[in-house]
Motif scaffolding. Sequence first.
Motif, short mmCIF file in Angstrom:
data_model
loop_
_atom_site.label_atom_id
_atom_site.label_comp_id
_atom_site.label_asym_id
_atom_site.label_seq_id
_atom_site.Cartn_x
_atom_site.Cartn_y
_atom_site.Cartn_z
N GLY A 295 0.80 -1.21 0.00
CA GLY A 295 0.00 0.00 0.00
C GLY A 295 0.84 1.26 0.00
N HIS A 296 1.93 1.25 0.76
CA HIS A 296 2.84 2.39 0.80
C HIS A 296 3.40 2.66 -0.60
CE1 HIS A 296 6.67 4.25 2.84
NE2 HIS A 296 5.93 5.16 2.24
N LYS A 297 3.79 1.61 -1.31
CA LYS A 297 4.31 1.76 -2.67
C LYS A 297 3.28 2.43 -3.58
CE LYS A 297 7.20 -2.38 -2.35
NZ LYS A 297 7.40 -3.78 -2.82
N LEU A 298 2.04 1.99 -3.49
CA LEU A 298 1.02 2.51 -4.39
C LEU A 298 0.62 3.93 -4.03
CD1 LEU A 298 -1.16 -0.69 -4.85
CD2 LEU A 298 0.43 0.34 -6.48
N LEU A 299 0.64 4.29 -2.75
CA LEU A 299 0.36 5.67 -2.37
C LEU A 299 1.41 6.62 -2.95
CD1 LEU A 299 -0.78 5.33 1.36
CD2 LEU A 299 -2.20 5.98 -0.60
N LEU A 300 2.67 6.17 -2.98
CA LEU A 300 3.73 6.99 -3.57
C LEU A 300 3.68 6.95 -5.09
CD1 LEU A 300 6.66 6.03 -1.17
CD2 LEU A 300 5.48 8.23 -1.27
N ARG A 301 3.51 5.77 -5.66
CA ARG A 301 3.48 5.65 -7.12
C ARG A 301 2.30 6.39 -7.73
NH1 ARG A 301 3.35 0.07 -9.69
NH2 ARG A 301 3.28 1.46 -11.49
N GLY A 302 1.14 6.37 -7.04
CA GLY A 302 -0.04 7.01 -7.58
C GLY A 302 -0.13 8.49 -7.32
N GLY A 303 0.80 9.05 -6.55
CA GLY A 303 0.76 10.48 -6.26
C GLY A 303 -0.30 10.85 -5.24
N TYR A 304 -0.48 10.01 -4.23
CA TYR A 304 -1.45 10.29 -3.17
C TYR A 304 -0.81 11.06 -2.01
CZ TYR A 304 -4.45 6.78 -5.39
OH TYR A 304 -5.23 6.07 -6.26
N ILE A 305 0.45 10.79 -1.74
CA ILE A 305 1.13 11.39 -0.59
C ILE A 305 2.53 11.82 -0.99
CG2 ILE A 305 -0.17 10.06 1.10
CD1 ILE A 305 2.26 8.20 1.39
N ARG A 306 3.09 12.72 -0.22
CA ARG A 306 4.47 13.18 -0.43
C ARG A 306 5.14 13.28 0.94
NH1 ARG A 306 9.34 14.10 -2.94
NH2 ARG A 306 10.25 16.06 -2.23
N GLN A 307 6.24 12.59 1.14
CA GLN A 307 6.92 12.63 2.42
C GLN A 307 7.69 13.93 2.58
OE1 GLN A 307 9.20 9.17 3.41
NE2 GLN A 307 9.75 9.92 5.42
N ILE A 308 7.47 14.58 3.73
CA ILE A 308 8.14 15.84 4.05
C ILE A 308 9.28 15.61 5.04
CG2 ILE A 308 7.80 18.14 5.05
CD1 ILE A 308 6.47 17.69 2.32
N GLY A 309 9.10 14.70 5.96
CA GLY A 309 10.10 14.35 6.96
C GLY A 309 9.77 12.99 7.51
N GLN A 310 10.54 12.52 8.47
CA GLN A 310 10.31 11.21 9.04
C GLN A 310 8.92 11.16 9.67
OE1 GLN A 310 13.00 10.07 12.14
NE2 GLN A 310 12.17 8.01 12.34
#
Length: 600
Positions: A22-37
């Motif tokens: 799920g983490h992979k797909l949230l990043l691949r699909g452009g759902y979330i963007r990590q700002i920090g830890q």
Amino acid sequence: MRIETLLAKRLAEDPKDAQTPGHKLLLRGGYIRQIGQGIYSLLPLGQRACAKVAQIIREEMDRVGMQELLLPVTTPAELWQKSGRYDAIGSELLRFTDRTDHPYVLNMTHEEVVVDTVASQVDSYRQLPLAVYQIQTKFRDEARSRGGLIRVREFTMKDAYSFHRTQEDLEDYYKQCHAAYVRIFQRCGLRAVVDIESDTGMMGGSVAHEFMLLTPVGEDTIVLCDESGYRANREVAVCKRAYDYADAPEPLTEVETPGQKTIEEVSGFLGKTTDRCCKAVAFVAVLPPKKEGGAPAERPVVAFVRGDMEVNPAKLKRALAQRLGILQDLRPMAEDEFGGFGSVAGFVGPIGLTAGAVELVYDESVAKTPNLIIGANRVDWHATGFNFGRDLPEGTPFTDITDVREGDPCPLSGKPLRLSRGIEVGNIFQLGTKYTESMEFFYDEEDGGQRVPIMGCYGIGVGRTMASVLEESHDDHGPIWPITVAPYQVQVCALQAQKDEAVRNTAEAIYQGLRDAGIEVLIDTRKVGAGFMFADADLIGAPVRAIVSPRNLKEGRVEMKFRLAGESRAELPADIAVEGAAKQIERIVTDLLQQYNILE
């Protein structure tokens, strides 16, 4: 929405730092963007999905008579000091000072604030029972953030609180909230959620349940019995072990064990199995400062369990809290700290330690297994023939501080227990009067006296729930969103729209018709190949896809594709007529949504 204006960069490859599907797909699909830890921005697709989860929660909380409010993210430290949690909680609680050096906290939960707020408005029994909720940002300085939105430091949470005159009233409302949670997770499309007994932890209270999504990527361990229905978090799970030993007590005898420190080494050296050894696990209990502004106090702790078992930290913390009071933390003991209570790492045993210098906790497995091998508290020496009832002072207490293992007997049926992994998506607590008493929230009772309300607490992580839906419902190509949570219900894919006017006009007419009907629709008319367009559509995961192409238009048809999570596929068409296409798609969406109409 037109896909070319959608703020979402979709990736062809899995990000290397993603930890779960799920983490992979949230990043691949452009759902979330990590700002920090452990800190993420929600991009429009992620925000839309989370907003839908939040709306489902709102509807179900309103349904059980709760009122929505909004409490502040930051709170003056005085409120947390008044409840006792300012010093009781360790580094997870982020503390800071403002420009005047006044201490504040970033709330990781809102018990103190809600009690203070409600107490200012409620002074009579006529105003109870009362229940309120909010959907608000929290911050927990999490040491092990992981899995995208599964475990983060900043998060959005629905937290609700109820106030009651009697325990019976709380228990009745607790059942109503339990039923509301079942409906919430059903409406979100989560199919493998179970409720389990759980540890009350820092929240306090006497009764708590967690709602767990059973999934291999979960970080919690759940103990289950398929026959009896027993379900519990491993932190509180119990079993019914048998201690049937026929051997007579042996004399306590010291033996030299040069270089043998671990349970496996010692048992092998002495020709015994690991279950005939006593394992000593050393910790340091970190206690609140004895005076305000002082350093936390520390107390050495040694937990003794049978050699084939493992210490359960949550159970040990509860046992220690009964003796020592509030614990801020429980950390492993460093090797150079063993000398403070008369022992040495690798050879710790229960006999001969410095009196009063260490807290000793014994598991029932040590108390009920005869003739154990123990450490002799000096280098290269152990002792055999240890018997709890004979070799320790009469009345020495013991308790359950070990992990339940796969195959241990169920406490109800006696059948083998099984272990599963799970993600906690919600929790409910019967808090009692812990906060209302400490914060002096009194109301006037009917008999003229003053009493404190009895509290319940009910939490759901919004982002975690959205991410959990994705962990459960996906394939190699992308999310398979339930229609209740999908960012868009329909995607119109127009192949060759840039050079075929009929395709473009038909796609635009369907798009506009759906928008006019209130359907959440995304249109793709870009000059890209079909494979690229469909790969993007898979990552966005609209449950209903309408494909307009030159070939299908010649036949007067629009091709239909479906990516469905739990919805029924019965009678869904492979294609529909161009004439009235938007109305037909609207009916399909309405029928799919109707499958989530959860009744009492």
